[in-house]
Design a protein around this motif. Sequence first.
Motif, mmCIF file in Angstrom:
data_model
loop_
_atom_site.group_PDB
_atom_site.id
_atom_site.type_symbol
_atom_site.label_atom_id
_atom_site.label_comp_id
_atom_site.label_asym_id
_atom_site.label_seq_id
_atom_site.Cartn_x
_atom_site.Cartn_y
_atom_site.Cartn_z
ATOM 1 N N VAL A 65 0.822 -1.207 0.000
ATOM 2 C CA VAL A 65 0.000 0.000 0.000
ATOM 3 C C VAL A 65 0.860 1.261 0.000
ATOM 4 O O VAL A 65 2.015 1.247 0.430
ATOM 5 C CB VAL A 65 -0.957 0.028 1.219
ATOM 6 N N ASP A 66 0.266 2.342 -0.511
ATOM 7 C CA ASP A 66 0.901 3.657 -0.467
ATOM 8 C C ASP A 66 0.691 4.227 0.932
ATOM 9 O O ASP A 66 -0.417 4.641 1.279
ATOM 10 C CB ASP A 66 0.274 4.563 -1.534
ATOM 11 N N LEU A 67 1.748 4.253 1.726
ATOM 12 C CA LEU A 67 1.620 4.685 3.111
ATOM 13 C C LEU A 67 1.145 6.129 3.205
ATOM 14 O O LEU A 67 0.366 6.482 4.102
ATOM 15 C CB LEU A 67 2.964 4.538 3.831
ATOM 16 N N LEU A 68 1.574 6.966 2.290
ATOM 17 C CA LEU A 68 1.258 8.384 2.365
ATOM 18 C C LEU A 68 -0.215 8.668 2.084
ATOM 19 O O LEU A 68 -0.698 9.762 2.393
ATOM 20 C CB LEU A 68 2.148 9.180 1.395
ATOM 21 N N ASP A 69 -0.920 7.707 1.532
ATOM 22 C CA ASP A 69 -2.357 7.866 1.280
ATOM 23 C C ASP A 69 -3.206 7.536 2.505
ATOM 24 O O ASP A 69 -4.418 7.757 2.503
ATOM 25 C CB ASP A 69 -2.803 6.965 0.116
ATOM 26 N N LEU A 70 -2.582 6.994 3.546
ATOM 27 C CA LEU A 70 -3.318 6.539 4.717
ATOM 28 C C LEU A 70 -3.308 7.597 5.812
ATOM 29 O O LEU A 70 -2.309 8.290 6.023
ATOM 30 C CB LEU A 70 -2.705 5.247 5.273
ATOM 31 N N ALA A 71 -4.426 7.702 6.542
ATOM 32 C CA ALA A 71 -4.478 8.534 7.735
ATOM 33 C C ALA A 71 -3.642 7.873 8.837
ATOM 34 O O ALA A 71 -3.354 6.673 8.773
ATOM 35 C CB ALA A 71 -5.929 8.682 8.193
ATOM 36 N N PRO A 72 -3.225 8.636 9.857
ATOM 37 C CA PRO A 72 -2.391 8.046 10.917
ATOM 38 C C PRO A 72 -2.978 6.788 11.541
ATOM 39 O O PRO A 72 -2.253 5.807 11.758
ATOM 40 C CB PRO A 72 -2.286 9.185 11.940
ATOM 41 N N HIS A 73 -4.296 6.779 11.836
ATOM 42 C CA HIS A 73 -4.875 5.591 12.461
ATOM 43 C C HIS A 73 -4.894 4.411 11.492
ATOM 44 O O HIS A 73 -4.807 3.250 11.922
ATOM 45 C CB HIS A 73 -6.288 5.887 12.985
ATOM 46 N N GLU A 74 -4.971 4.692 10.193
ATOM 47 C CA GLU A 74 -4.925 3.608 9.202
ATOM 48 C C GLU A 74 -3.515 3.044 9.091
ATOM 49 O O GLU A 74 -3.345 1.837 8.862
ATOM 50 C CB GLU A 74 -5.399 4.134 7.849
ATOM 51 N N ARG A 75 -2.520 3.881 9.257
ATOM 52 C CA ARG A 75 -1.133 3.392 9.253
ATOM 53 C C ARG A 75 -0.895 2.475 10.452
ATOM 54 O O ARG A 75 -0.240 1.430 10.326
ATOM 55 C CB ARG A 75 -0.158 4.572 9.271
ATOM 56 N N ALA A 76 -1.432 2.879 11.609
ATOM 57 C CA ALA A 76 -1.309 2.026 12.788
ATOM 58 C C ALA A 76 -2.038 0.702 12.590
ATOM 59 O O ALA A 76 -1.524 -0.371 12.939
ATOM 60 C CB ALA A 76 -1.863 2.757 14.013
ATOM 61 N N ALA A 77 -3.217 0.762 12.002
ATOM 62 C CA ALA A 77 -3.988 -0.460 11.750
ATOM 63 C C ALA A 77 -3.283 -1.378 10.768
ATOM 64 O O ALA A 77 -3.412 -2.601 10.841
ATOM 65 C CB ALA A 77 -5.386 -0.103 11.235
ATOM 66 N N ALA A 78 -2.496 -0.782 9.854
ATOM 67 C CA ALA A 78 -1.750 -1.581 8.880
ATOM 68 C C ALA A 78 -0.523 -2.236 9.496
ATOM 69 O O ALA A 78 0.120 -3.085 8.866
ATOM 70 C CB ALA A 78 -1.329 -0.698 7.698
ATOM 71 N N GLY A 79 -0.180 -1.827 10.745
ATOM 72 C CA GLY A 79 0.920 -2.488 11.442
ATOM 73 C C GLY A 79 2.121 -1.626 11.715
ATOM 74 O O GLY A 79 3.192 -2.137 12.057
ATOM 75 N N LEU A 80 1.982 -0.297 11.631
ATOM 76 C CA LEU A 80 3.106 0.600 11.897
ATOM 77 C C LEU A 80 3.005 1.125 13.321
ATOM 78 O O LEU A 80 1.946 1.552 13.766
ATOM 79 C CB LEU A 80 3.114 1.755 10.901
ATOM 80 N N PHE A 81 4.127 1.107 14.039
ATOM 81 C CA PHE A 81 4.192 1.590 15.416
ATOM 82 C C PHE A 81 5.288 2.632 15.507
ATOM 83 O O PHE A 81 6.419 2.402 15.073
ATOM 84 C CB PHE A 81 4.511 0.433 16.362
ATOM 85 N N LEU A 82 4.952 3.802 16.066
ATOM 86 C CA LEU A 82 5.933 4.875 16.235
ATOM 87 C C LEU A 82 6.161 5.111 17.716
ATOM 88 O O LEU A 82 5.246 5.486 18.450
ATOM 89 C CB LEU A 82 5.437 6.165 15.566
ATOM 90 N N GLY A 83 7.406 4.861 18.154
ATOM 91 C CA GLY A 83 7.810 5.147 19.523
ATOM 92 C C GLY A 83 8.441 6.522 19.581
ATOM 93 O O GLY A 83 9.348 6.826 18.799
ATOM 94 N N PHE A 84 7.999 7.365 20.510
ATOM 95 C CA PHE A 84 8.409 8.761 20.526
ATOM 96 C C PHE A 84 9.651 8.998 21.382
ATOM 97 O O PHE A 84 9.865 8.324 22.397
ATOM 98 C CB PHE A 84 7.268 9.638 21.057
#
Length: 247
Positions: A65-84
């Motif tokens: 998928v094109d990551l840039l087309d996804l909203a932040p919550h959709e990126r998380a649902a797709a399996g991306l985790f951002l540690g701050f």
Amino acid sequence: MLKIENLHAEIDGTEILKGLTLTVNAGEVHAIMGPNGAGKSTLGYVLGGRPGYEVTAGSVTFGEVDLLDLAPHERAAAGLFLGFQYPVEIPGVSNVQFLRESLNAQRANRDEKPLSGGEFLKLARAEAAKLDMDAEMLKRPVNVGFSGGEKKRNEMVQMGIIQPRLAILDETDSGLDIDALRIVGDGINRIMREPTKAVILITHYQRLLDYVEPDFVHVLADGRITRTGGKELAHELEAQGYGAVAA
């Protein structure tokens, strides 16, 4: 798993990423090192979809998928985790409530049944124990009154519960003493060292890499990756500094 091509991004009209290209395959750990202002945190924010960061050129593909087309919550649902680098405090929202809602949102995205309160508490307590975090802290508001090290452990508990495909960890070693660094490093290895997962570690120092051995080390300078090597590159940076090595 992740393919970044010629990525340009800016904030408030100032270009920070200036043609960054990077490929991360499943099963790999990539460390990104560089001086202050090079664009390391900006890369994490852009991948996570933080508002205010505008992509002006390039592409990012996550799986198919094109990551840039996804909203932040959709990126998380797709399996991306951002540690701050600096985990935020959320007064009024307990860790248990926050984590259960997060996990069940992920499960709904996979057409799985939500966990009951009892099932979730059992899972959360087990993850907290693996990171030497007092289970009572799960009842407290998210990160409120936590020390720097406790906030980072709490993020590892979140990651262990959610089980992302790709973890982007922005200076997870910041503020950790020796014992906490070892515990967090062990947590990253336990949760993410699998053939179907990948990790991007953003860090200033090689000390975390003593616990989480990278497959690749990249130098990010002036908005682009200027050098790539193995763990020895991190030691070279530690010994000589970014000025001598980054170009």
